[in-house]
Write a protein that holds these residues in place. Structure first.
Motif: not given
Length: 403
Positions: A160, A163, A167, A308
């Protein structure tokens, strides 16, 4: 507590800013309840020294009488938020029946010093997200960051673009690969920011996605990195377009999916796993996400990394698409393409990889002509930033790309 709430404490990957009432982990905020934050502040102010339970309660609740279990809850919250030091030791030591001591090394800085440090630091790269459309009308998201000779990273299952930018699972890949290079990443069909409602999950479709993205980005020649199932996509692309691939980088690679390498018994277990995924088992049983995490990053050291990766599973792909993705991976069989690879190739593989068996990595490195094999002392399919294998990977990759 110290009335001059302007001090900044730095320890491990964390930074506590008293004036902002903020705890940061590698430039990302860590949410903490107010009293837990105050407890951590007191321990940091007296780091290395034993602080009795009574002194802590007097400092955190100066005008109240509270029970000791309130303090115990704060300490428990802090331990969950901080995890362990890189040495495996806790940040906070318990002295039974007496109190607590913050034992990790701590740097104390003023805001002025921090500003000077920030001015001296190289600015963080910024990524630019764009979209393109494949010949079969699927919208794909891709992003570029950095400058220099291009590297293209093939899409995986749990991707993603937005995202993963912050991370701890992927950000060091983006940060380090973009140093001295222009890095192109994209979300494959049915995944991340790309179109979710698609019909075709197959190796040919994934190769088409890669072709579409590099053409949209107007790349002529580039280093191509494939990870996990993405390694098969990268190999197929390199055989089709050898003139465009300067270097082929394969991580956790396999040329044969589960249907072509596993016993009937293991395939049956694989089908059971797919059924659990289809039923969205993780929604009713969060332990399922930890089970999946144990395959991809069994050597994770912090609760943050586990959280995560769980969230990445949830946000990157739907249960329905994940099952179709898994089945398409199972059907991969490109072993006949390996001898046809003509570009310089390096193969990285963790010796304890549970997603792509190490033997598969050795097959890939053996059957691609003149490929170089780099074994990694890790059990992780996705290398984490703090493990020694990541340093080995970076150094070997840099050397390979210079050639």
């Amino acid at each position: 507590m110290n009335s001059e709430a302007s001090t900044v404490f730095e320890f491990g990957p964390f930074r506590l800013e008293q004036s902002e009432h903020r705890l940061m982990h590698k430039d990302r905020p860590v949410p903490l309840p107010g009293k837990a934050f105050d407890t951590l502040s007191v321990l940091l102010e007296r780091h290395g020294k034993l602080v009795s339970k009574q002194d802590l309660m007097d400092a955190v609740w100066p005008e109240s009488v509270v029970e000791e279990n309130n303090l115990d809850r704060n300490i428990s919250t802090l331990r969950k938020a901080l995890g362990e030091q890189s040495t495996g030791e806790p940040f906070i030591e318990t002295v039974p029946r007496v109190g607590y001591r913050f034992i990790a090394p701590v740097n104390v800085a003023t805001p002025g010093l921090l500003r000077r440090r920030a001015e001296d630091r190289e600015p963080e790269p910024r990524h630019e997200i764009r979209f393109c459309v494949t010949p079969d009308n699927v919208r794909l998201a891709y992003a570029t960051v950095g400058s220099g000779p291009p590297i293209v990273r093939v899409a995986n299952c749990f991707n993603h673009l937005d995202f993963e930018w912050g991370s701890p699972i992927w950000r060091h890949w983006v940060r380090d690969l973009a140093r001295g290079h222009s890095l192109l990443r994209y979300d494959g069909r049915g995944n991340g920011l790309s179109q979710r409602d698609v019909d075709d999950f197959s190796l040919d479709a994934w190769v088409q996605d890669l072709e579409t993205v590099v053409n949209a980005a107007r790349l002529e020649t580039f280093a191509l990195m494939g990870h996990s199932q993405g390694s098969s996509v990268a190999i197929a692309y390199a055989v089709r377009h050898p003139e465009r691939v300067s270097h082929l980088i394969l991580c956790g690679a396999y040329a044969r999916g589960a249907c072509h390498r596993e016993s009937a018994e293991l395939l049956e277990a694989r089908r059971a796993l797919e059924t659990l995924v289809a039923l969205n088992f993780g929604k009713s049983n969060p332990d399922f996400f930890h089970f999946v995490t144990s395959f991809y990053i069994p050597e994770t050291r912090t609760p943050e990394e586990q959280e995560w990766f769980k969230n990445l599973q949830l946000i990157s792909v739907s249960s329905r698409n994940l099952v179709r993705f898994m089945r398409a991976c199972d059907e991969i069989n490109i072993r006949d393409l390996l001898p046809k690879v003509t570009v310089p190739t390096i193969v990285f593989h963790s010796h304890g990889d549970r997603v792509a068996p190490p033997e598969e990595g050795r097959i890939v490195a053996t059957e691609i002509p003149n490929a170089r094999f780099v074994p990694l002392a890790s059990g992780n399919h996705l290398l984490l930033a703090e493990e020694p294998a990541w340093k080995v990977f970076r150094e070997e990759l840099e050397s390979f790309l210079r050639r």
